[in-house]
Design a protein around this motif. Structure first.
Motif, PDB file in Angstrom:
ATOM      1  N   PHE A 181       0.827  -1.211   0.000  1.00 37.30           N
ATOM      2  CA  PHE A 181       0.000   0.000   0.000  1.00 37.30           C
ATOM      3  C   PHE A 181       0.867   1.270   0.000  1.00 37.30           C
ATOM      4  CE2 PHE A 181      -2.478  -3.099   2.693  1.00 37.30           C
ATOM      5  CZ  PHE A 181      -3.212  -3.606   1.631  1.00 37.30           C
ATOM      6  N   ASP A 182       2.026   1.184  -0.636  1.00 27.67           N
ATOM      7  CA  ASP A 182       2.961   2.317  -0.689  1.00 27.67           C
ATOM      8  C   ASP A 182       3.274   2.844   0.710  1.00 27.67           C
ATOM      9  OD1 ASP A 182       3.171   2.206  -3.435  1.00 27.67           O
ATOM     10  OD2 ASP A 182       1.487   3.567  -3.752  1.00 27.67           O
ATOM     11  N   THR A 183       3.533   1.917   1.620  1.00 25.65           N
ATOM     12  CA  THR A 183       3.813   2.263   3.004  1.00 25.65           C
ATOM     13  C   THR A 183       5.304   2.486   3.203  1.00 25.65           C
ATOM     14  OG1 THR A 183       1.923   0.975   3.786  1.00 25.65           O
ATOM     15  CG2 THR A 183       3.642   1.459   5.387  1.00 25.65           C
ATOM     16  N   ARG A 204       8.628   6.921  15.833  1.00 27.47           N
ATOM     17  CA  ARG A 204       8.230   6.220  14.614  1.00 27.47           C
ATOM     18  C   ARG A 204       7.509   7.219  13.712  1.00 27.47           C
ATOM     19  NH1 ARG A 204       4.099   3.431  11.986  1.00 27.47           N
ATOM     20  NH2 ARG A 204       4.710   1.407  11.087  1.00 27.47           N
ATOM     21  N   ALA A 205       7.932   7.298  12.460  1.00 26.95           N
ATOM     22  CA  ALA A 205       7.301   8.201  11.499  1.00 26.95           C
ATOM     23  C   ALA A 205       7.075   7.444  10.202  1.00 26.95           C
ATOM     24  CB  ALA A 205       8.185   9.420  11.249  1.00 26.95           C
ATOM     25  N   GLY A 206       5.943   7.703   9.562  1.00 28.25           N
ATOM     26  CA  GLY A 206       5.655   6.983   8.325  1.00 28.25           C
ATOM     27  C   GLY A 206       4.493   7.584   7.568  1.00 28.25           C
ATOM     28  N   ARG A 207       4.165   6.917   6.468  1.00 26.68           N
ATOM     29  CA  ARG A 207       3.031   7.317   5.635  1.00 26.68           C
ATOM     30  C   ARG A 207       2.525   6.082   4.914  1.00 26.68           C
ATOM     31  NH1 ARG A 207       3.694   7.103   0.486  1.00 26.68           N
ATOM     32  NH2 ARG A 207       1.933   8.507   0.104  1.00 26.68           N
ATOM     33  N   THR A 208       1.280   6.130   4.465  1.00 22.22           N
ATOM     34  CA  THR A 208       0.707   5.049   3.678  1.00 22.22           C
ATOM     35  C   THR A 208      -0.410   5.597   2.810  1.00 22.22           C
ATOM     36  OG1 THR A 208      -0.324   2.856   3.764  1.00 22.22           O
ATOM     37  CG2 THR A 208      -0.958   4.409   5.478  1.00 22.22           C
ATOM     38  N   ASP A 209      -0.604   4.975   1.647  1.00 21.36           N
ATOM     39  CA  ASP A 209      -1.753   5.302   0.803  1.00 21.36           C
ATOM     40  C   ASP A 209      -2.981   4.494   1.206  1.00 21.36           C
ATOM     41  OD1 ASP A 209      -0.367   7.134  -0.641  1.00 21.36           O
ATOM     42  OD2 ASP A 209       0.057   5.821  -2.332  1.00 21.36           O
ATOM     43  N   ILE A 268      -5.310  12.558   6.890  1.00 18.63           N
ATOM     44  CA  ILE A 268      -6.126  11.343   6.937  1.00 18.63           C
ATOM     45  C   ILE A 268      -7.226  11.429   5.889  1.00 18.63           C
ATOM     46  CG2 ILE A 268      -7.563   9.873   8.401  1.00 18.63           C
ATOM     47  CD1 ILE A 268      -6.246  11.330  10.824  1.00 18.63           C
ATOM     48  N   GLY A 269      -7.333  10.404   5.062  1.00 19.32           N
ATOM     49  CA  GLY A 269      -8.439  10.327   4.113  1.00 19.32           C
ATOM     50  C   GLY A 269      -9.726   9.926   4.800  1.00 19.32           C
ATOM     51  N   SER A 270     -10.841  10.193   4.153  1.00 27.02           N
ATOM     52  CA  SER A 270     -12.143   9.974   4.791  1.00 27.02           C
ATOM     53  C   SER A 270     -12.725   8.592   4.515  1.00 27.02           C
ATOM     54  CB  SER A 270     -13.136  11.041   4.333  1.00 27.02           C
ATOM     55  OG  SER A 270     -13.364  10.943   2.937  1.00 27.02           O
ATOM     56  N   GLY A 271     -11.894   7.641   4.068  1.00 26.68           N
ATOM     57  CA  GLY A 271     -12.409   6.305   3.798  1.00 26.68           C
ATOM     58  C   GLY A 271     -13.412   6.342   2.664  1.00 26.68           C
ATOM     59  N   PRO A 272     -14.633   5.877   2.898  1.00 27.65           N
ATOM     60  CA  PRO A 272     -15.660   5.942   1.848  1.00 27.65           C
ATOM     61  C   PRO A 272     -16.364   7.298   1.778  1.00 27.65           C
ATOM     62  CG  PRO A 272     -16.530   4.811   3.754  1.00 27.65           C
ATOM     63  CD  PRO A 272     -15.091   5.120   4.068  1.00 27.65           C
ATOM     64  N   GLY A 273     -15.911   8.265   2.581  1.00 25.26           N
ATOM     65  CA  GLY A 273     -16.515   9.599   2.567  1.00 25.26           C
ATOM     66  C   GLY A 273     -17.366   9.841   3.792  1.00 25.26           C
ATOM     67  N   LEU A 274     -17.244  11.034   4.367  1.00 28.16           N
ATOM     68  CA  LEU A 274     -17.976  11.337   5.589  1.00 28.16           C
ATOM     69  C   LEU A 274     -19.488  11.337   5.355  1.00 28.16           C
ATOM     70  CD1 LEU A 274     -16.811  11.946   8.408  1.00 28.16           C
ATOM     71  CD2 LEU A 274     -17.392  14.334   8.034  1.00 28.16           C
ATOM     72  N   ALA A 275     -19.923  11.692   4.136  1.00 24.86           N
ATOM     73  CA  ALA A 275     -21.340  11.617   3.773  1.00 24.86           C
ATOM     74  C   ALA A 275     -21.601  10.399   2.896  1.00 24.86           C
ATOM     75  CB  ALA A 275     -21.772  12.888   3.046  1.00 24.86           C
ATOM     76  N   GLN A 276     -20.681   9.416   2.946  1.00 26.84           N
ATOM     77  CA  GLN A 276     -20.755   8.186   2.158  1.00 26.84           C
ATOM     78  C   GLN A 276     -20.711   8.465   0.655  1.00 26.84           C
ATOM     79  OE1 GLN A 276     -23.338   5.037   3.915  1.00 26.84           O
ATOM     80  NE2 GLN A 276     -24.014   6.667   5.304  1.00 26.84           N
ATOM     81  N   ALA A 277     -19.980   9.519   0.301  1.00 30.16           N
ATOM     82  CA  ALA A 277     -19.705   9.847  -1.095  1.00 30.16           C
ATOM     83  C   ALA A 277     -18.192   9.947  -1.253  1.00 30.16           C
ATOM     84  CB  ALA A 277     -20.373  11.160  -1.498  1.00 30.16           C
ATOM     85  N   LEU A 278     -17.642   9.236  -2.211  1.00 31.15           N
ATOM     86  CA  LEU A 278     -16.196   9.158  -2.366  1.00 31.15           C
ATOM     87  C   LEU A 278     -15.578  10.518  -2.657  1.00 31.15           C
ATOM     88  CD1 LEU A 278     -15.744   5.917  -4.502  1.00 31.15           C
ATOM     89  CD2 LEU A 278     -15.265   6.205  -2.070  1.00 31.15           C
TER      90      LEU A 278
END
Length: 696
Positions: A181-183, A204-209, A268-278
């Motif tokens: 996941f490009d971690t 510890r420092a990092g990132r991931t997609d 931080i990304g919102s996953g599937p979207g805070l209103a469930q819209a990508l």
């Protein structure tokens, strides 16, 4: 391309991963307790078999052998506990015995004795995202009520995490990580001792997609059908990226331990979207900082042990969410529908406890404490407002640009809460084979009143190889600031008169050492949860809903466990859990939580320095929520495989190759009813991780 990223390998040096000699393990067992002891049940270290609770323990060696890299992966091994995912930035959702909510408010999380609950939502640390296990020395979990000792939110269970103390595992450990996941990540830990002083520093420092599984339709897909537009980003991937920074400094001197820690999750990304819209334009930032001081002395006075704990936690949250994409609502939002809530919060804790062992056959614990919770600097920007049309519903009205509504129309205003509490516990050795543990705790809150919660636990050593427990306890969940004080989010309102959720649980447990290599456990439980906090629609449902204490949930079931150690270096843990819980208001089964779970963990020392681990879990019988007409949720089985090379030395290298979701199963967790994301939330497909560690 997404699958190739998923299958990419990671190159890592694990901060806490290097194996230790048997002497080192014995030293750690003395400091923290081994797998046969537990502290969370009473606050005192005692035999797990005779503890007055149903508990699970993971030692440092258990964590290493499991191959888990994040706390949520480790907790999946606990019988009766399921870790699902929510629409809210893909946060972990802890479900115990059918007790669950969108923000997991019924499970209390403690890290080094510090509560990690969000005072706004009541969830385990808002924007939790992840907790790497690099710095974790021990995890203890009790299933069942814990409010008689731990107070609010210990309704369905308690998870207590202990990190490495100053001076433990002396030396330096360095690592790099890159891959799935490009971690990417880098880490460093150093610990040491000199005389009465000890210290530890961890970074510890990092990132991931994040995972790249596809959401095929979302809430905007349905709106496109209404408005004749094509604004939806579905089919598309959830946004689960983030950047992370974990920092901990610990200093020990004689009976004192001080720590300062920071957990930062940015972008931080919102996953599937805070209103469930990508959306791929969302971001949220959170900083969770802790300052804590602990003092503990055995023999403070003859027959008296004493402990003091003081801590200050500070949380900052900022965000900007694209609730709906550009072109939403017939083109009213060319930049997308945007909202950015933010806030600061601070919690002060002071607690003292005394343990008295001078009364024959009794061990008394007295606990007293104070907590102040402050929500302040609440803020919000957005480019819309909601207009409520009676009988029709709420409709977003464009504001033309981002407007600061922190004073004119915020989602919540600053709030403060004070808590004072007092608890008493007695462990009474009734007879040689009988122990009765009784406890009572009284909590007084400045905003909603007071509550008293008792517990009783009778433990009987029926034979040298069989222990039987009868347990009863009551617990509560305090209403969060959002449930009490929300005023515009967008039309869901808090209720200042809301009272705590309450729960009473009765359990009967047996622990049988059937053979020197085989241990069997069985736990039967029954509970009733009432005054459940829910959003109840108004008489005109189009005008929104208000938090109310409404409804009762009954549940019963069992958890069966087996541990088999057929030979040196081999161990098999298996469990089967089943629960039936119903909402008495609707008469329907409780939504989303698994009715049946089977779990298997195999750890085997193959040859010299080589070992393997196999973990599997089967999740079945999840019901849809009332009013959700979608097809039933499919059962799924996930299998993870690990191959480990560990030198039997204090210093040097180790390596692990991990294959997660080995069978490439299409596993999904439920999206909220009635199904704005109709095909639910996909879990990661098959992916691999290669880890290397070095300790010097």
């Amino acid at each position: 391309m997404a699958r190739r990223r998923t299958l990419s390998c990671a190159l890592a040096a694990l901060l806490a991963g290097a194996p230790a000699l048997a002497a080192d393990d014995e030293e750690l067992a003395l400091a923290y307790g081994d797998s046969a002891t537990v502290s969370i049940a009473t606050g005192n270290k005692q035999s797990l078999r005779r503890a007055p609770a149903v508990a699970t323990v993971f030692t440092a060696e258990d964590i290493r052998a499991s191959g888990a890299t994040d706390l949520t992966e480790l907790l999946q091994r606990v019988p009766g506990l399921h870790v699902s995912r929510t629409y809210y930035i893909n946060e972990p959702r802890f479900q115990l015995r059918g007790v669950q909510s969108e923000f997991s408010q019924q499970v209390l999380i403690l890290i080094d004795g510090v509560r990690r609950q969000s005072i706004l939502l009541g969830s385990p640390e808002e924007l939790w995202v992840s907790m790497p296990l690099d710095q974790v020395a021990r995890v203890e979990v009790i299933r069942g009520p814990g409010s008689a000792l731990y107070g609010a939110d210990a309704l369905a269970g308690v998870v207590a995490i202990t990190t490495w103390r100053a001076g433990e595992q002396p030396g330096t450990q360095l690592g790099l990580q890159a891959g799935a996941f490009d971690t990417q990540a880098a880490s460093l830990r150093h610990s040491g001792r000199s005389g009465d002083w000890s210290w530890l520093a961890w970074l510890r420092a990092g990132r991931t997609d994040g995972q790249a599984e596809t959401i095929h339709a979302d809430a905007q897909t349905a709106l496109d059908g209404v408005f004749g537009t094509q604004a939806s980003r579905a089919p598309g991937a959830m946004s689960t990226r983030h950047r992370d920074l974990d920092l901990q400094l610990r200093l020990g001197w004689q009976d004192w331990q001080a720590q300062a820690s920071l957990k930062r999750r940015h972008g931080i990304g919102s996953g599937p979207g805070l209103a469930q819209a990508l959306s791929d334009r969302d971001w949220a930032d959170t900083d969770f900082a802790v300052l804590a001081l602990d003092w503990q002395r055995s023999g403070w006075l003859p027959d008296w042990d004493a402990q003091l704990h003081a801590s200050v936690t500070h949380t900052t949250v900022d965000s900007l969410y694209q609730l709906f994409p550009p072109g939403a609502f017939g083109g009213l939002y060319p930049e997308g529908m945007l909202g950015g809530p933010g806030r600061n919060s601070r919690v002060h804790d002071l607690e003292g406890s005394l343990l008295y062992a001078g009364w024959a056959q009794h061990r008394l614990r007295l606990l007293a404490g104070w907590r102040r919770s402050d929500l302040y600097a609440t803020r919000e920007v957005k480019n819309f407002n909601f207009q409520v049309l009676p009988g029709v519903g709420s409709f977003p009205v464009p504001l033309g640009s981002l407007v600061d509504v922190s004073t004119s129309g915020p989602y919540v205003t600053p709030q403060q809460r004070d808590l004072h509490y007092l608890a008493l516990q007695d462990e009474w050795r009734l007879a040689q084979d009988w122990t009765l543990t009784a406890g009572l705790r009284h909590d007084r809150y400045s905003d909603f009143g007071h509550t008293t919660n008792p517990r009783l636990a009778l433990v009987w050593d029926a034979r040298h190889d069989l222990t039987v427990k009868a347990l009863h306890g009551r617990a509560f969940r305090a209403p969060s600031f959002a449930e009490l004080h929300n005023i515009n989010n967008p039309v869901n309102l808090g209720n200042p008169d809301a009272q705590p959720e309450r729960m009473a649980t009765t359990e009967l447990a047996a622990d049988w050492q059937a053979h020197r290599s085989l241990q069997l456990r069985l736990n039967l439980f029954r509970y009733r949860m009432h005054d459940i906090l829910r959003l109840v629609p108004h008489a005109d449902p189009s005008s929104g809903a208000t938090t109310q204490n409404l409804g009762t949930q009954d549940g019963h079931g069992f958890e069966a466990e087996a541990r088999w150690q057929p030979g040196p270096g081999w161990r098999v843990d298996a469990s089967w859990s089943q629960q039936i819980s119903r909402d008495r208001l609707t008469g329907l089964r409780s939504a989303d939580a698994p009715r049946r779970m089977a779990k298997l963990a195999l750890e085997a020392r193959l040859n010299g320095d080589w070992a393997c681990s196999l973990q599997a879990r089967h999740i079945a019988g999840r019901a849809r929520a009332a009013g959700d007409a979608r097809p039933a949720l499919a059962d799924y089985t996930l299998v993870d495989l690990g191959l480990h090379w560990r030198r039997s030395a204090l210093q040097g290298w180790q390596a692990s190759l991990l294959l997660n979701n080995l069978a490439d199963a299409d596993a999904r967790e439920p999206s909220p009813a009635p199904g704005s994301i109709p095909y639910d939330l996909p879990l990661p497909r098959r992916h691999a991780l290669l880890e290397l560690g070095y300790r010097f």
